[in-house]
Design a protein around this motif. Sequence first.
Motif, PDB file in Angstrom:
ATOM      1  N   VAL A  11       0.844  -1.192   0.000  1.00 39.80           N
ATOM      2  CA  VAL A  11       0.000   0.000   0.000  1.00 39.80           C
ATOM      3  C   VAL A  11       0.879   1.242   0.000  1.00 39.80           C
ATOM      4  N   LYS A  12       1.899   1.222   0.838  1.00 45.71           N
ATOM      5  CA  LYS A  12       2.791   2.374   0.987  1.00 45.71           C
ATOM      6  C   LYS A  12       3.666   2.582  -0.248  1.00 45.71           C
ATOM      7  N   PHE A  13       4.028   1.472  -0.908  1.00 45.15           N
ATOM      8  CA  PHE A  13       4.914   1.545  -2.074  1.00 45.15           C
ATOM      9  C   PHE A  13       4.212   0.893  -3.263  1.00 45.15           C
ATOM     10  N   PRO A  14       3.294   1.618  -3.900  1.00 43.72           N
ATOM     11  CA  PRO A  14       2.409   1.012  -4.908  1.00 43.72           C
ATOM     12  C   PRO A  14       3.090   0.637  -6.211  1.00 43.72           C
ATOM     13  N   ALA A  15       4.330   1.061  -6.427  1.00 45.93           N
ATOM     14  CA  ALA A  15       5.043   0.682  -7.648  1.00 45.93           C
ATOM     15  C   ALA A  15       6.154  -0.328  -7.364  1.00 45.93           C
ATOM     16  N   LEU A  16       6.267  -0.770  -6.117  1.00 47.07           N
ATOM     17  CA  LEU A  16       7.268  -1.772  -5.764  1.00 47.07           C
ATOM     18  C   LEU A  16       6.891  -3.107  -6.395  1.00 47.07           C
ATOM     19  N   LYS A  17       7.883  -3.816  -6.940  1.00 45.06           N
ATOM     20  CA  LYS A  17       7.639  -5.118  -7.550  1.00 45.06           C
ATOM     21  C   LYS A  17       8.345  -6.207  -6.743  1.00 45.06           C
ATOM     22  N   LEU A  18       7.592  -7.251  -6.379  1.00 43.02           N
ATOM     23  CA  LEU A  18       8.123  -8.414  -5.686  1.00 43.02           C
ATOM     24  C   LEU A  18       8.074  -9.618  -6.616  1.00 43.02           C
ATOM     25  N   ALA A  19       9.082 -10.478  -6.528  1.00 39.44           N
ATOM     26  CA  ALA A  19       9.107 -11.703  -7.328  1.00 39.44           C
ATOM     27  C   ALA A  19       9.452 -12.880  -6.430  1.00 39.44           C
ATOM     28  N   TYR A  20       8.623 -13.927  -6.489  1.00 44.03           N
ATOM     29  CA  TYR A  20       8.883 -15.149  -5.734  1.00 44.03           C
ATOM     30  C   TYR A  20       9.509 -16.177  -6.653  1.00 44.03           C
ATOM     31  N   SER A  21      10.694 -16.633  -6.274  1.00 41.82           N
ATOM     32  CA  SER A  21      11.517 -17.472  -7.134  1.00 41.82           C
ATOM     33  C   SER A  21      11.497 -18.918  -6.649  1.00 41.82           C
ATOM     34  N   GLU A  22      11.228 -19.819  -7.562  1.00 42.52           N
ATOM     35  CA  GLU A  22      11.186 -21.261  -7.334  1.00 42.52           C
ATOM     36  C   GLU A  22      10.080 -21.674  -6.366  1.00 42.52           C
ATOM     37  N   GLY A  23       9.062 -20.856  -6.224  1.00 38.09           N
ATOM     38  CA  GLY A  23       7.973 -21.194  -5.322  1.00 38.09           C
ATOM     39  C   GLY A  23       6.806 -21.883  -5.998  1.00 38.09           C
ATOM     40  N   GLN A  24       6.873 -22.016  -7.346  1.00 35.20           N
ATOM     41  CA  GLN A  24       5.745 -22.540  -8.110  1.00 35.20           C
ATOM     42  C   GLN A  24       4.507 -21.674  -7.871  1.00 35.20           C
ATOM     43  N   MET A  25       3.338 -22.086  -8.382  1.00 34.27           N
ATOM     44  CA  MET A  25       2.193 -21.175  -8.333  1.00 34.27           C
ATOM     45  C   MET A  25       0.836 -21.852  -8.139  1.00 34.27           C
ATOM     46  N   GLY A  26       0.788 -23.171  -8.101  1.00 35.66           N
ATOM     47  CA  GLY A  26      -0.489 -23.844  -7.960  1.00 35.66           C
ATOM     48  C   GLY A  26      -1.208 -23.541  -6.659  1.00 35.66           C
ATOM     49  N   TRP A  27      -0.476 -23.091  -5.658  1.00 36.62           N
ATOM     50  CA  TRP A  27      -1.045 -22.773  -4.349  1.00 36.62           C
ATOM     51  C   TRP A  27      -1.678 -21.383  -4.298  1.00 36.62           C
ATOM     52  N   ILE A  28      -1.381 -20.546  -5.266  1.00 33.32           N
ATOM     53  CA  ILE A  28      -1.753 -19.132  -5.186  1.00 33.32           C
ATOM     54  C   ILE A  28      -3.266 -18.905  -5.196  1.00 33.32           C
ATOM     55  N   PRO A  29      -4.058 -19.614  -6.013  1.00 35.40           N
ATOM     56  CA  PRO A  29      -5.498 -19.328  -5.998  1.00 35.40           C
ATOM     57  C   PRO A  29      -6.142 -19.449  -4.617  1.00 35.40           C
ATOM     58  N   TYR A  30      -5.835 -20.544  -3.902  1.00 36.19           N
ATOM     59  CA  TYR A  30      -6.448 -20.650  -2.579  1.00 36.19           C
ATOM     60  C   TYR A  30      -5.868 -19.612  -1.616  1.00 36.19           C
ATOM     61  N   ALA A  31      -4.569 -19.353  -1.697  1.00 35.88           N
ATOM     62  CA  ALA A  31      -3.962 -18.368  -0.796  1.00 35.88           C
ATOM     63  C   ALA A  31      -4.631 -17.002  -0.962  1.00 35.88           C
ATOM     64  N   LEU A  32      -4.896 -16.606  -2.204  1.00 33.18           N
ATOM     65  CA  LEU A  32      -5.559 -15.319  -2.437  1.00 33.18           C
ATOM     66  C   LEU A  32      -7.004 -15.347  -1.944  1.00 33.18           C
ATOM     67  N   GLU A  33      -7.680 -16.465  -2.187  1.00 34.33           N
ATOM     68  CA  GLU A  33      -9.058 -16.579  -1.705  1.00 34.33           C
ATOM     69  C   GLU A  33      -9.114 -16.458  -0.185  1.00 34.33           C
ATOM     70  N   ARG A  34      -8.200 -17.155   0.479  1.00 33.67           N
ATOM     71  CA  ARG A  34      -8.183 -17.105   1.938  1.00 33.67           C
ATOM     72  C   ARG A  34      -7.831 -15.710   2.448  1.00 33.67           C
ATOM     73  N   ALA A  35      -6.841 -15.080   1.820  1.00 32.29           N
ATOM     74  CA  ALA A  35      -6.450 -13.730   2.250  1.00 32.29           C
ATOM     75  C   ALA A  35      -7.619 -12.760   2.106  1.00 32.29           C
ATOM     76  N   ASP A  36      -8.334 -12.840   0.992  1.00 34.54           N
ATOM     77  CA  ASP A  36      -9.472 -11.939   0.796  1.00 34.54           C
ATOM     78  C   ASP A  36     -10.598 -12.249   1.782  1.00 34.54           C
ATOM     79  N   ASP A  37     -10.817 -13.530   2.072  1.00 36.09           N
ATOM     80  CA  ASP A  37     -11.838 -13.885   3.051  1.00 36.09           C
ATOM     81  C   ASP A  37     -11.485 -13.345   4.438  1.00 36.09           C
ATOM     82  N   VAL A  38     -10.235 -13.493   4.836  1.00 33.95           N
ATOM     83  CA  VAL A  38      -9.805 -12.985   6.133  1.00 33.95           C
ATOM     84  C   VAL A  38      -9.975 -11.470   6.185  1.00 33.95           C
ATOM     85  N   TRP A  39      -9.584 -10.807   5.101  1.00 28.79           N
ATOM     86  CA  TRP A  39      -9.742  -9.342   5.059  1.00 28.79           C
ATOM     87  C   TRP A  39     -11.217  -8.953   5.178  1.00 28.79           C
ATOM     88  N   GLU A  40     -12.088  -9.681   4.507  1.00 28.30           N
ATOM     89  CA  GLU A  40     -13.514  -9.364   4.507  1.00 28.30           C
ATOM     90  C   GLU A  40     -14.158  -9.641   5.858  1.00 28.30           C
TER      91      GLU A  40
END
Length: 397
Positions: free
Chosen positions: A272-301
């Motif tokens: 939020v504070k640095f809206p143009a900052l770019k992060l990259a996760y290396s060798e973490g694969q990505m199949g887990w991301i859909p649920y992680a985002l769903e859970r994060a949004d649910d917790v926020w809500e």
Amino acid sequence: MTELPRVISVDDHVIEPAHLFETWLPARYRDRGPKPLTAGIGELAYVGGKYQITMDPDGRPTDWWIYEDLKFPYKRNIAAVGFDRDEMTLEGITREQMRRGCWDPVERLKDMDLNHVEASLCFPTFPRFCGQTFAEAHDKEVALACVRAYNDWMVEEWCGESGGRLIPLCLIPLWDVDLAVAEIRRNAARGVRAVTFSEIPTHLGLPSIHSGYWDPFFAVCQETGTVVNMHIGSSSQMPAASPDAPPAVQASLSFNNAMASMMDYLFSGVLVKFPALKLAYSEGQMGWIPYALERADDVWEEHRAWGGVRDLIPEPPSTYYYRQIFCCFFRDKHGVASIDVVGRDNATFETDYPHVDSTFPHTKEVALDHVKGLDEETVYKLMRGNAIRMLDLDLDT
């Protein structure tokens, strides 16, 4: 799809040449800096998630770095290309026994040609994934000189004659944020747009990203367009279950480091504070991301009031992921099948050369098997377009 675009790999590795510090470290520090040595290695033990390593004059000849009280050997699993799968062990290895592309930039370019790869971003080996070796050193004056020497070698020797195909990835002195800011500026001035950082700094005894301590670092990365690259294991530990579990358990759970780190950032306010900052996760694969985002949004809500983020995170956390975070993959069909949620603009590709996981020399076949059925625009983005945009590369313009 008529032809697979040549790959830009955002996660490969380099084995440092024996002359690195003799050549690039200022003369006044060389007697206290890292020194190469070839010596026998004893049997490696894996206890509680850590390797226990000893020298043995009667053991297999191995190339080591000797630095302060550290004895660091190269092992076959980190220079695995060219060996059969069952030979990719934890035994010691010398550079002469490695495929030369592990440490020779000219030969690396040839191997990239064999592997359908146009450009490559390489993480360090002896300094460890984000420079922990130097952060743990006693003499910080020498350690700072070593960080700068590594970066000079990376920019001028490893990448310098590659015509932009080898992309510089630099270290920072993790123990001092002001020195880190200065090093980002020094390298950005010569075109560097990538730095490696710890996925979870507190595991290294460093301040948390929630503390505000790292804000000057994030600010200068945003200002210079420097991508913050976080490799699994850059917190000097890998997820584990039972303490006596074999290393295969850690290898299977390795994505957990990236997931934990991403949750940290999504709820930290840093994005939020640095809206143009770019992060990259290396060798973490990505199949887990859909649920992680769903859970994060649910917790926020549902839980943001008591969860401490009501006033810190004004929009659903997935907003910041899609805007500022890149993931990468190389064997992850589940992630590709979920690409609409993972993000067609967020996913990049890697080959992990020369590690045991590497797709070399079959990267083209592996990639084609993953992207079959996807439209050409998406394939282009995954294989190279997103990496070009992430790293601001002068390619395909």
